[in-house]
Design a protein around this motif. Structure first.
Motif, PDB file in Angstrom:
ATOM      1  N   ARG A   1     -20.744  -1.213  75.055  1.00  0.00           N
ATOM      2  CA  ARG A   1     -21.575  -1.839  75.930  1.00  0.00           C
ATOM      3  C   ARG A   1     -22.922  -2.522  75.072  1.00  0.00           C
ATOM      4  O   ARG A   1     -23.672  -3.392  75.813  1.00  0.00           O
ATOM      5  CB  ARG A   1     -22.007  -1.088  76.994  1.00  0.00           C
ATOM      6  N   SER A   2     -23.161  -2.001  73.897  1.00  0.00           N
ATOM      7  CA  SER A   2     -24.557  -2.267  73.329  1.00  0.00           C
ATOM      8  C   SER A   2     -24.589  -3.674  73.310  1.00  0.00           C
ATOM      9  O   SER A   2     -25.819  -4.297  73.478  1.00  0.00           O
ATOM     10  CB  SER A   2     -24.611  -1.577  72.240  1.00  0.00           C
TER      11      SER A   2
ATOM     12  N   MET B   1     -29.627  -0.001  66.852  1.00  0.00           N
ATOM     13  CA  MET B   1     -29.094   1.238  66.236  1.00  0.00           C
ATOM     14  C   MET B   1     -30.000   2.247  66.625  1.00  0.00           C
ATOM     15  O   MET B   1     -29.415   3.582  67.228  1.00  0.00           O
ATOM     16  CB  MET B   1     -29.149   1.092  64.715  1.00  0.00           C
ATOM     17  N   LEU B   2     -31.366   2.369  66.691  1.00  0.00           N
ATOM     18  CA  LEU B   2     -32.359   3.562  67.064  1.00  0.00           C
ATOM     19  C   LEU B   2     -31.801   3.770  68.678  1.00  0.00           C
ATOM     20  O   LEU B   2     -31.938   5.089  69.046  1.00  0.00           O
ATOM     21  CB  LEU B   2     -33.770   3.183  66.972  1.00  0.00           C
ATOM     22  N   GLY B   3     -31.758   2.714  69.330  1.00  0.00           N
ATOM     23  CA  GLY B   3     -31.455   2.800  70.949  1.00  0.00           C
ATOM     24  C   GLY B   3     -30.325   3.602  71.163  1.00  0.00           C
ATOM     25  O   GLY B   3     -30.219   4.296  71.848  1.00  0.00           O
ATOM     26  N   ASN B   4     -29.279   3.108  70.567  1.00  0.00           N
ATOM     27  CA  ASN B   4     -27.938   3.877  70.434  1.00  0.00           C
ATOM     28  C   ASN B   4     -27.910   5.188  70.100  1.00  0.00           C
ATOM     29  O   ASN B   4     -27.334   6.226  70.542  1.00  0.00           O
ATOM     30  CB  ASN B   4     -26.829   3.131  69.790  1.00  0.00           C
TER      31      ASN B   4
ATOM     32  N   SER C   1     -16.976  -6.590  67.325  1.00  0.00           N
ATOM     33  CA  SER C   1     -15.599  -6.472  67.953  1.00  0.00           C
ATOM     34  C   SER C   1     -15.599  -7.497  69.086  1.00  0.00           C
ATOM     35  O   SER C   1     -14.648  -7.773  69.670  1.00  0.00           O
ATOM     36  CB  SER C   1     -15.550  -4.929  68.344  1.00  0.00           C
ATOM     37  N   LEU C   2     -17.205  -7.724  69.764  1.00  0.00           N
ATOM     38  CA  LEU C   2     -17.144  -8.472  70.792  1.00  0.00           C
ATOM     39  C   LEU C   2     -16.310  -9.824  70.679  1.00  0.00           C
ATOM     40  O   LEU C   2     -16.064 -10.432  71.578  1.00  0.00           O
ATOM     41  CB  LEU C   2     -18.637  -8.674  71.303  1.00  0.00           C
ATOM     42  N   ASN C   3     -16.260 -10.392  69.423  1.00  0.00           N
ATOM     43  CA  ASN C   3     -15.711 -11.537  69.177  1.00  0.00           C
ATOM     44  C   ASN C   3     -14.312 -11.847  68.964  1.00  0.00           C
ATOM     45  O   ASN C   3     -13.715 -12.611  68.923  1.00  0.00           O
ATOM     46  CB  ASN C   3     -16.377 -12.312  68.009  1.00  0.00           C
TER      47      ASN C   3
END
Lengths: 225, 223
Positions: free
Chosen positions: B73-74, B102-105, B157-159
């Motif tokens: 979802r990021s 990345m830090l948020g995840n 992967s979104l693409n």
């Protein structure tokens, strides 16, 4: 201009063919039979050179991926993708020959040995690389993403190596640093097989690249119409 | 404060704020992780001693799978209203966008792990109170490594035609060495043995991949 791409695959193809004809003689007649493993050891002459070719292919993919991101030359992407594809083929050979050898020697098709696991994980990364190519639509973006994965994937090799080493080791160590612990006849046959497999690797790689180029040309001709 | 750091913190703050307002991602991840922990209990005989040896594996499988759910979802949330385009248009360095994300995840996954550990204590009857201080470093390193490659591949992967569903196919093969280090060091801590080698491995993994992703993220974000 159009003839040129076919020379290299032809030269290496003939070289590989000749070598592949001589190699069985060296492997089965010239080289002695190993005392402990017997005939099963013979597969080593095909297994290890396949592994070398696999690593060579992944390394070439890594180098061409860096060059692609740097120079943005479409050819670099083509070479990277083709190297990875041929590398995947040799990786499959390594896994299959390894399993055939392991059954009589270790008594199981698969043992979670460090080098086996390394090969398997690298094979998985190469497979993911091809999946990524198949699932992306925009060709330019696809090339960029592939290059990123090619770099990230190859950087993983030292980590897999170190991690699996720490985890477990069963593998017979044939090549320990500079020293090769083999009798001269086996050594000669082994080196010949390495040359054979490298010739085969390049023959397949050049052929694959010229095929991909022809494919691209066809695509652009189709687009023109 | 260097501009790179300010940009990173701004992205991080934005991500944490949007997450905190809905807590959508975290609750889904926590529920999924709980399901994994519970399902693993059905594989083994209840109360069997095997559970103690596989507990580190269960912890990391739950973390990784639930983590993938969150990571997918990021960047998917950035697609709404073309937010990704907005991010690209900001003067922020692509590396800073990557680091902030990345830090948020990582923080989200650490909160998740803080929720998983008690469930392991309850369902697997695992005693970790004494080992807890020594567990923090390997867990932190493993999570950082996972979030690093996961964030990079999340944007990629979104693409693909499979969209977020493609993320595990890219992330898991690359994560294997770090996963091995994370599981083995968890187990070693429970047994009270040495974990220095594994820590060296995971620190090197984190350092190299953060550096590589900072450099490569630009090519992923490019349109």
């Amino acid at each position: 201009m159009h003839q040129k791409p076919y020379i290299l695959p032809l030269v290496f193809g003939i070289l590989a063919l000749i070598c592949l004809g001589i190699a069985p003689y060296l492997v089965f007649v010239y080289a002695g039979i190993e005392k402990e493993m017997g005939l099963a050891q013979k597969i080593f002459y095909y297994h290890v050179p396949s592994a070398f070719s696999m690593f060579l292919g992944s390394f070439l993919c890594f180098v061409f991926s860096i060059f692609y991101l740097w120079k943005r030359d479409k050819n670099c992407d083509l070479w990277a993708a083709c190297s990875a594809e041929v590398s995947l083929l040799f990786g499959t050979l390594v896994l299959i020959t390894g399993a055939i050898w392991a059954k009589p020697i270790w008594g199981a098709w698969w043992v979670w040995d460090a080098q086996l696991t390394l090969t398997l994980i690298l094979w998985l990364i190469l497979a993911a690389y091809h999946m990524l190519r198949a699932y992306l639509e925009d060709p330019v973006q696809s090339a960029r993403f592939r290059a990123v994965l090619g770099i990230i994937g190859f950087l993983n090799v030292p980590f897999i190596h170190y991690a699996t080493k720490l985890w477990r080791t069963h593998h017979p160590e044939v090549v320990r640093g500079e020293e090769i612990s083999l009798p001269p006849d086996m050594k000669a046959a082994f080196f010949f097989c390495v040359i054979t497999f490298f010739a085969l690797f390049f023959a397949l790689l050049f052929k694959r690249v010229s095929l991909a180029k022809a494919q691209n040309e066809l695509e652009s001709l189709k687009a023109e119409i | 404060m260097p501009i790179f750091l300010t940009q990173t913190l701004a992205i991080l703050q934005k991500d944490l704020k949007t997450e905190w307002r809905t807590r959508e991602r975290l609750s889904a991840m926590a529920f999924f992780a709980l399901l994994i922990v519970i399902i693993f209990n059905f594989i083994y005989e209840p109360g069997s001693p095997i559970i103690k040896t596989v507990a580190p594996g269960i912890f990391w499988i739950a973390t990784a799978f639930a983590g993938l759910l969150g990571l997918s979802r990021s960047f998917a949330i950035e697609q709404q209203n073309d937010c990704l385009m907005g991010l690209r248009l900001t003067p922020a360095d692509p590396g800073a966008i990557f680091l902030g994300k990345m830090l948020g995840n990582t923080l989200t996954m650490l909160i998740l792990q803080a929720l998983i550990l008690p469930t392991l204590v309850i369902f697997l009857n695992l005693q970790i109170a004494q080992a807890l201080p020594r567990l923090i470093l390997p867990i932190l390193l493993g999570t950082l490594g996972f979030a690093t490659i996961g964030t990079l591949f999340s944007a990629m992967s979104l693409n693909t035609r499979l969209r977020e569903a493609f993320l595990p196919l890219l992330t898991l093969p690359i994560f294997i060495p770090a996963l091995l280090a994370a599981i083995e060091s968890f187990r070693a801590v429970l047994e009270g043995s040495e974990i220095t080698d594994w820590l060296v491995l995971s620190s090197a993994f984190v350092a190299l991949y953060i550096a590589a992703c900072l450099l490569l993220f630009e090519y992923v974000l490019e349109d």
